[in-house]
Design an enzyme around this catalytic site. Structure first.
Site, PDB file in Angstrom:
ATOM      1  N   HIS A 278      -7.488  -5.375  -0.582  1.00  0.00           N
ATOM      2  CA  HIS A 278      -6.304  -4.677  -0.068  1.00  0.00           C
ATOM      3  C   HIS A 278      -5.642  -5.355   1.135  1.00  0.00           C
ATOM      4  O   HIS A 278      -4.411  -5.453   1.200  1.00  0.00           O
ATOM      5  CB  HIS A 278      -6.730  -3.259   0.319  1.00  0.00           C
ATOM      6  CG  HIS A 278      -5.630  -2.266   0.321  1.00  0.00           C
ATOM      7  ND1 HIS A 278      -5.039  -1.803  -0.838  1.00  0.00           N
ATOM      8  CD2 HIS A 278      -4.994  -1.627   1.337  1.00  0.00           C
ATOM      9  CE1 HIS A 278      -4.109  -0.922  -0.533  1.00  0.00           C
ATOM     10  NE2 HIS A 278      -4.060  -0.788   0.785  1.00  0.00           N
TER      11      HIS A 278
ATOM     12  N   ASP B   9      -9.689  -5.082  -4.855  1.00  0.00           N
ATOM     13  CA  ASP B   9      -9.051  -4.057  -4.023  1.00  0.00           C
ATOM     14  C   ASP B   9      -9.671  -2.703  -4.339  1.00  0.00           C
ATOM     15  O   ASP B   9      -9.576  -2.218  -5.458  1.00  0.00           O
ATOM     16  CB  ASP B   9      -7.553  -4.055  -4.333  1.00  0.00           C
ATOM     17  CG  ASP B   9      -6.738  -3.254  -3.340  1.00  0.00           C
ATOM     18  OD1 ASP B   9      -7.267  -2.291  -2.768  1.00  0.00           O
ATOM     19  OD2 ASP B   9      -5.556  -3.611  -3.154  1.00  0.00           O
TER      20      ASP B   9
ATOM     21  N   SER C 238       0.820  -1.206   0.000  1.00  0.00           N
ATOM     22  CA  SER C 238       0.000   0.000   0.000  1.00  0.00           C
ATOM     23  C   SER C 238       0.864   1.270   0.000  1.00  0.00           C
ATOM     24  O   SER C 238       1.656   1.468  -0.916  1.00  0.00           O
ATOM     25  CB  SER C 238      -0.944  -0.073   1.202  1.00  0.00           C
ATOM     26  OG  SER C 238      -1.848   0.975   1.203  1.00  0.00           O
TER      27      SER C 238
END
Ligand code: NAG
Ligand code: NAG
Ligand code: NAG
Length: 406
Positions: A380, A347, A176
């Site tokens: 995610h 995601d 991320s």
């Protein structure tokens, strides 16, 4: 606000925390003296060392090192182990890599596979609140965005790991925001590339224009509309009142489902392990700076990857010598630098369309130096919390690493 009703917001993970799962009160987190090694690594029978490194602008960051696997020879005695630096995302810290059992968490898996594992913790997270002259209660302490995480934190940690391992080139793994700062550093400060062997980028974020999470988009709008208010808060404390009120407002917007905040923000995660979610809730989310949140909101709304925008031309000229913030040019990452990208079809932060745009920007990359993995059912948080991430992601990542070690 009572602990029982505490709501927390992060662009990475957004969660309403019940009393039982609330983050430890400040006095409990004094256990910071004990740190990640003693709380989360040594209990599983691994050696672990606590290190600190000071950035150019005075932030004192903690790093944990797992020099050997269960029962294996340590880096020092074994010699020549290849170092890996793991970099967490927004609202998280180094524990990201240790949330599941040793057989499932990347930090332990790499150690068991012969790597010298280094776990970074960026400024503002609970074990990296030190500074040579500022206290974390000073507004000036929070005057940074991910620009500084890339230019200062990443470079200080990378240099330290490189030096500690007798100048062996380092594999980098980011999740991320940990990928965004790598893209920024790789495109902007190419002197780093001499210290890096490769980068594995999980849930890669370079462009944020297509973020599909209504919660993240709602928050971005609020940050931009009320930037002056938010910037006045300096610290973005996900457990504080301002964030609670922000969340309450966003959850009333049409189309925003706050029933399941984790999935609502990060996408429909397929494979979260309930014990890792418990570990997560007990320790995260971590604070960030509001300037960082505003910077991310600028990316979501403007669709470019650029330095922080001070909002008017004269301020930008003061900081950058130009009226608009300089753009990071992802295409400028050297074509022969080994990259591994792993993204998920569900995601809602690292959206499929934004990842496609990233791949477009990397289209001139040498094809044998770019590995792209796509997992249709991953969202995610799966990349770091899924019980099956070893089989789905980490084994391919380690195979990629081995190719770069020849
Ligand atoms: C550190 O951990 C030990 C053993 O669990 C405990 O006795 C001690 O009180 C802890 N120290 C702090 C500062 O929390
Ligand atoms: C973890 O993996 C090791 C080695 O493959 C195995 O012996 C052990 O039973 C596993 N532990 C768990 C809890 O699955
Ligand atoms: C970005 O880098 C690529 C490759 O070096 C170059 O061709 C391109 O002109 C650059 N774009 C900008 C906007 O500087």
């Amino acid at each position: 606000m009572s602990r029982g009703s505490r709501c927390t917001l992060g662009l990475l993970l957004l969660i309403c925390v019940g009393a039982a799962a609330a983050r430890p009160a400040p006095e409990e987190s004094l256990a910071a003296a004990n740190g990640t090694c003693s709380s989360r690594v040594e209990p599983f029978g691994y050696k672990c060392e606590e290190h600190t490194v000071t950035t150019e602008d005075g932030y004192i960051l903690s790093l944990q090192r797992i020099p050997s696997g269960r029962g294996g020879a340590s880096a020092a005695s074994g010699g020549g182990k290849v170092p890996v630096l793991l970099q967490h995302g927004l609202m998280m810290d180094g524990l990201t890599w240790l949330m599941n059992s040793p057989n499932e968490s990347l930090g332990f898996i790499l150690a068991d596979n012969g790597y010298d594992v280094w776990i970074g913790n960026t400024r503002g997270t609970v074990y990296s609140l030190g500074h040579t002259s500022l206290s974390s209660s000073d507004p000036a302490y929070w005057d940074w965005s991910w620009d500084e995480l890339a230019s200062n934190d990443l470079s200080a940690m990378l240099q330290y790991v490189y030096d500690q391992s007798n100048q062996q080139k380092v594999h980098y793994v980011g999740h991320s925001l940990g990928t965004l700062i790598a893209f920024a550093a790789l495109s902007d400060q190419q002197e780093h590339i001499g210290m890096m062997r490769s980068a594995g980028l999980l849930s890669p974020i370079a462009f944020l224009n297509k973020v599909s999470s209504p919660l993240a988009v709602g928050a971005a709008d609020v940050f931009l509309a009320e930037a002056l208010y938010w910037l006045g808060l300096d610290e973005f404390d996900p457990t504080g009142t301002a964030v609670h009120n922000l969340l309450t407002g966003i959850c009333k917007l049409p189309g925003v489902d706050c029933y399941d905040l984790l999935n609502g923000l990060t996408g429909d995660n397929c494979c979260l392990d309930s014990s890792s979610v418990q570990t997560f809730l007990a320790h995260e989310p971590q604070a960030s700076s509001t300037k960082n949140m505003v910077h991310l909101a600028q990316m979501i709304r403007r669709g470019i990857i650029a330095k922080y925008d001070y909002g008017d031309a004269s301020d930008n000229i003061k900081y950058y010598g130009q009226a608009t913030p300089p753009v990071y040019n992802v295409s400028a990452i050297p074509d022969d630098f080994p990259l591994f990208l792993s993204s998920g079809g569900r995601d809602s932060l690292s959206d499929v369309h934004d990842v496609q745009r990233l791949e477009q920007a990397l289209q001139s990359h040498d094809s044998d130096k770019l590995t792209v993995q796509y997992l249709a059912d991953y969202a995610h948080a799966d990349f770091v919390l899924a019980g099956n991430a070893k089989e789905r992601v980490y084994q391919a990542l380690m195979a990629f690493f081995r190719l770069q070690e020849k």
